[in-house]
Motif scaffolding. Structure first.
Motif, PDB file in Angstrom:
ATOM      1  N   ALA A   1      -6.411  43.790  20.060  1.00 61.22           N
ATOM      2  CA  ALA A   1      -6.970  44.067  18.733  1.00 61.22           C
ATOM      3  C   ALA A   1      -8.324  44.762  18.853  1.00 61.22           C
ATOM      4  CB  ALA A   1      -7.116  42.765  17.946  1.00 61.22           C
ATOM      5  N   LYS A   2      -9.101  44.421  19.870  1.00 63.50           N
ATOM      6  CA  LYS A   2     -10.433  45.000  20.015  1.00 63.50           C
ATOM      7  C   LYS A   2     -10.412  46.348  20.743  1.00 63.50           C
ATOM      8  CE  LYS A   2     -15.053  44.162  21.776  1.00 63.50           C
ATOM      9  NZ  LYS A   2     -15.857  44.404  20.619  1.00 63.50           N
ATOM     10  N   PHE A   3      -9.742  46.421  21.892  1.00 61.60           N
ATOM     11  CA  PHE A   3      -9.809  47.608  22.743  1.00 61.60           C
ATOM     12  C   PHE A   3      -8.555  48.474  22.699  1.00 61.60           C
ATOM     13  CE2 PHE A   3     -12.721  44.618  24.855  1.00 61.60           C
ATOM     14  CZ  PHE A   3     -13.855  45.396  24.923  1.00 61.60           C
ATOM     15  N   GLY A   4      -7.420  47.913  22.326  1.00 58.56           N
ATOM     16  CA  GLY A   4      -6.164  48.650  22.377  1.00 58.56           C
ATOM     17  C   GLY A   4      -5.387  48.287  23.628  1.00 58.56           C
ATOM     18  N   ALA A   5      -4.088  48.465  23.572  1.00 58.72           N
ATOM     19  CA  ALA A   5      -3.218  48.046  24.677  1.00 58.72           C
ATOM     20  C   ALA A   5      -3.420  48.886  25.933  1.00 58.72           C
ATOM     21  CB  ALA A   5      -1.765  48.110  24.243  1.00 58.72           C
ATOM     22  N   THR A   6      -3.868  50.115  25.785  1.00 59.38           N
ATOM     23  CA  THR A   6      -4.023  50.983  26.956  1.00 59.38           C
ATOM     24  C   THR A   6      -5.272  50.669  27.762  1.00 59.38           C
ATOM     25  OG1 THR A   6      -5.196  52.625  25.635  1.00 59.38           O
ATOM     26  CG2 THR A   6      -2.808  52.887  25.857  1.00 59.38           C
ATOM     27  N   LYS A   7      -6.178  49.884  27.228  1.00 57.36           N
ATOM     28  CA  LYS A   7      -7.432  49.571  27.905  1.00 57.36           C
ATOM     29  C   LYS A   7      -7.359  48.325  28.778  1.00 57.36           C
ATOM     30  CE  LYS A   7     -10.739  52.362  26.504  1.00 57.36           C
ATOM     31  NZ  LYS A   7     -11.758  52.875  27.344  1.00 57.36           N
ATOM     32  N   LEU A   8      -6.206  47.642  28.833  1.00 58.96           N
ATOM     33  CA  LEU A   8      -6.104  46.436  29.658  1.00 58.96           C
ATOM     34  C   LEU A   8      -6.387  46.791  31.115  1.00 58.96           C
ATOM     35  CD1 LEU A   8      -3.028  44.560  28.218  1.00 58.96           C
ATOM     36  CD2 LEU A   8      -5.292  43.619  28.540  1.00 58.96           C
ATOM     37  N   PRO A   9      -7.400  46.164  31.716  1.00 59.51           N
ATOM     38  CA  PRO A   9      -7.723  46.490  33.106  1.00 59.51           C
ATOM     39  C   PRO A   9      -6.590  46.092  34.050  1.00 59.51           C
ATOM     40  CG  PRO A   9      -9.492  45.232  32.090  1.00 59.51           C
ATOM     41  CD  PRO A   9      -8.331  45.204  31.154  1.00 59.51           C
ATOM     42  N   ARG A  10      -6.578  46.749  35.181  1.00 62.86           N
ATOM     43  CA  ARG A  10      -5.572  46.466  36.195  1.00 62.86           C
ATOM     44  C   ARG A  10      -5.773  45.049  36.726  1.00 62.86           C
ATOM     45  NH1 ARG A  10      -5.981  48.346  41.788  1.00 62.86           N
ATOM     46  NH2 ARG A  10      -3.994  47.864  42.722  1.00 62.86           N
ATOM     47  N   ALA A  11      -4.698  44.297  36.877  1.00 62.03           N
ATOM     48  CA  ALA A  11      -4.697  42.928  37.414  1.00 62.03           C
ATOM     49  C   ALA A  11      -5.590  41.991  36.606  1.00 62.03           C
ATOM     50  CB  ALA A  11      -5.092  42.928  38.878  1.00 62.03           C
ATOM     51  N   TRP A  12      -5.650  42.197  35.309  1.00 67.63           N
ATOM     52  CA  TRP A  12      -6.545  41.399  34.460  1.00 67.63           C
ATOM     53  C   TRP A  12      -6.111  39.940  34.386  1.00 67.63           C
ATOM     54  CZ3 TRP A  12      -5.347  38.807  29.962  1.00 67.63           C
ATOM     55  CH2 TRP A  12      -4.079  39.052  29.438  1.00 67.63           C
ATOM     56  N   THR A  13      -4.800  39.650  34.437  1.00 70.98           N
ATOM     57  CA  THR A  13      -4.368  38.257  34.348  1.00 70.98           C
ATOM     58  C   THR A  13      -4.837  37.459  35.556  1.00 70.98           C
ATOM     59  OG1 THR A  13      -2.219  38.897  35.244  1.00 70.98           O
ATOM     60  CG2 THR A  13      -2.367  38.639  32.875  1.00 70.98           C
ATOM     61  N   PHE A  14      -4.724  38.034  36.739  1.00 72.96           N
ATOM     62  CA  PHE A  14      -5.207  37.342  37.934  1.00 72.96           C
ATOM     63  C   PHE A  14      -6.717  37.142  37.865  1.00 72.96           C
ATOM     64  CE2 PHE A  14      -6.843  37.325  42.284  1.00 72.96           C
ATOM     65  CZ  PHE A  14      -6.211  36.175  42.748  1.00 72.96           C
ATOM     66  N   TYR A  15      -7.424  38.150  37.384  1.00 73.99           N
ATOM     67  CA  TYR A  15      -8.882  38.081  37.241  1.00 73.99           C
ATOM     68  C   TYR A  15      -9.273  36.929  36.325  1.00 73.99           C
ATOM     69  CZ  TYR A  15     -13.601  39.935  36.378  1.00 73.99           C
ATOM     70  OH  TYR A  15     -14.956  40.101  36.281  1.00 73.99           O
ATOM     71  N   VAL A  16      -8.569  36.802  35.206  1.00 77.90           N
ATOM     72  CA  VAL A  16      -8.872  35.764  34.220  1.00 77.90           C
ATOM     73  C   VAL A  16      -8.489  34.381  34.754  1.00 77.90           C
ATOM     74  CG1 VAL A  16      -8.127  34.912  31.971  1.00 77.90           C
ATOM     75  CG2 VAL A  16      -8.770  37.285  32.240  1.00 77.90           C
ATOM     76  N   ILE A  17      -7.334  34.273  35.385  1.00 76.24           N
ATOM     77  CA  ILE A  17      -6.889  32.974  35.908  1.00 76.24           C
ATOM     78  C   ILE A  17      -7.849  32.493  36.994  1.00 76.24           C
ATOM     79  CG2 ILE A  17      -5.084  31.837  37.262  1.00 76.24           C
ATOM     80  CD1 ILE A  17      -3.059  33.597  35.746  1.00 76.24           C
ATOM     81  N   ALA A  18      -8.237  33.386  37.896  1.00 82.35           N
ATOM     82  CA  ALA A  18      -9.154  33.001  38.972  1.00 82.35           C
ATOM     83  C   ALA A  18     -10.486  32.533  38.410  1.00 82.35           C
ATOM     84  CB  ALA A  18      -9.370  34.175  39.922  1.00 82.35           C
ATOM     85  N   ARG A  19     -10.948  33.178  37.359  1.00 78.05           N
ATOM     86  CA  ARG A  19     -12.221  32.784  36.748  1.00 78.05           C
ATOM     87  C   ARG A  19     -12.088  31.460  36.008  1.00 78.05           C
ATOM     88  NH1 ARG A  19     -16.978  35.316  36.431  1.00 78.05           N
ATOM     89  NH2 ARG A  19     -18.377  34.738  34.753  1.00 78.05           N
ATOM     90  N   ALA A  20     -10.966  31.261  35.320  1.00 83.19           N
ATOM     91  CA  ALA A  20     -10.767  30.030  34.546  1.00 83.19           C
ATOM     92  C   ALA A  20     -10.601  28.807  35.450  1.00 83.19           C
ATOM     93  CB  ALA A  20      -9.556  30.176  33.639  1.00 83.19           C
ATOM     94  N   LEU A  21     -10.054  28.991  36.644  1.00 84.99           N
ATOM     95  CA  LEU A  21      -9.849  27.867  37.554  1.00 84.99           C
ATOM     96  C   LEU A  21     -11.084  27.561  38.405  1.00 84.99           C
ATOM     97  CD1 LEU A  21      -6.199  28.469  38.799  1.00 84.99           C
ATOM     98  CD2 LEU A  21      -7.002  26.940  36.994  1.00 84.99           C
ATOM     99  N   ASN A  22     -12.093  28.398  38.290  1.00 85.47           N
ATOM    100  CA  ASN A  22     -13.312  28.189  39.061  1.00 85.47           C
ATOM    101  C   ASN A  22     -14.291  27.330  38.264  1.00 85.47           C
ATOM    102  OD1 ASN A  22     -15.229  28.435  41.024  1.00 85.47           O
ATOM    103  ND2 ASN A  22     -15.271  30.665  40.996  1.00 85.47           N
ATOM    104  N   ILE A  23     -15.063  26.511  38.957  1.00 83.68           N
ATOM    105  CA  ILE A  23     -16.079  25.692  38.304  1.00 83.68           C
ATOM    106  C   ILE A  23     -17.117  26.630  37.695  1.00 83.68           C
ATOM    107  CG2 ILE A  23     -17.839  23.916  38.683  1.00 83.68           C
ATOM    108  CD1 ILE A  23     -16.155  23.044  41.136  1.00 83.68           C
ATOM    109  N   ARG A  24     -17.497  26.378  36.459  1.00 84.84           N
ATOM    110  CA  ARG A  24     -18.376  27.292  35.720  1.00 84.84           C
ATOM    111  C   ARG A  24     -19.657  27.622  36.491  1.00 84.84           C
ATOM    112  NH1 ARG A  24     -19.434  29.067  30.371  1.00 84.84           N
ATOM    113  NH2 ARG A  24     -21.657  29.267  30.000  1.00 84.84           N
ATOM    114  N   ARG A  25     -20.236  26.653  37.127  1.00 84.21           N
ATOM    115  CA  ARG A  25     -21.495  26.866  37.839  1.00 84.21           C
ATOM    116  C   ARG A  25     -21.331  27.846  39.002  1.00 84.21           C
ATOM    117  NH1 ARG A  25     -24.938  21.896  39.959  1.00 84.21           N
ATOM    118  NH2 ARG A  25     -26.105  22.324  38.086  1.00 84.21           N
TER     119      ARG A  25
END
Length: 189
Positions: free
Chosen positions: A150-174
């Motif tokens: 909705a914000k950037f458009g479907a063509t702007k999804l970065p490469r390997a974004w799901t892995f990037y997000v999952i790795a960040r979400a599973l990491n301790i915030r600190r």
């Protein structure tokens, strides 16, 4: 007669347009001209290369700690990646507690015999935690993709974004890198 005489075209020392005006070099001379050492001193070249790489990594690591996006590694640059990071950092997910809790479960499983009821209950709780993290991560990715498109458009999804997000979400915030810029609950617009 005039003082200005035109020399003959084939006279020696006179350059004629369209001609080579020099003898053809021998093959041996051509190969010798092209030949050069690949690396003058391989040990010093390797040492210099390692030093350059170390300085570059140090610069990138410092940029990741400070949030200086210009000097971050390429996989962390850009407004799209920043939005993804901010979205993950704004939420409290059970994934960030998975690693510390798994260490607790390992220590507890060593203290409790595996064939007892308490040991089986401990294992069941651990598997339920892993399942809860997997479901939460899947739901987060779905919501995040809708808002991102909705914000950037479907063509702007970065490469390997799901892995990037999952790795960040599973990491301790600190321990996340780049360092979180938003507080919990401050979702990007």
């Amino acid at each position: 007669m005039s003082d200005h005489t035109t020399p003959e075209p084939d006279a020696p020392g006179i350059e004629t347009p369209g001609k080579k005006n020099r003898p053809t070099p021998k093959r041996k001379e051509q190969e010798a001209a092209r030949r050069r050492p690949v690396i003058a001193d391989s040990k010093t070249a390797r040492r210099d290369q390692r030093e350059k790489q170390r300085l570059q990594r140090e610069k990138e690591f410092q940029a990741m700690r400070e949030g200086d996006e210009r000097n971050m590694p390429l996989e962390h640059r850009g407004p799209e990646r920043r939005w993804l990071r901010d979205y993950v950092d704004a939420r409290t997910s059970p994934g960030e507690f998975l690693l510390p809790l798994s260490i607790v479960f390992v220590i507890a499983s060593l203290a409790i015999p595996g064939n007892s009821v308490a040991g089986l209950l401990l294992i069941a709780i651990f598997y339920m935690l892993v399942l809860a993290v997997a479901i939460d991560t899947w739901l987060m990715i779905r919501r995040m993709k809708k808002r991102f498109v909705a914000k950037f458009g479907a063509t702007k999804l970065p490469r390997a974004w799901t892995f990037y997000v999952i790795a960040r979400a599973l990491n301790i915030r600190r321990f996340r890198a780049p360092k979180p810029r938003v507080a919990r609950g401050e979702y990007p617009v």
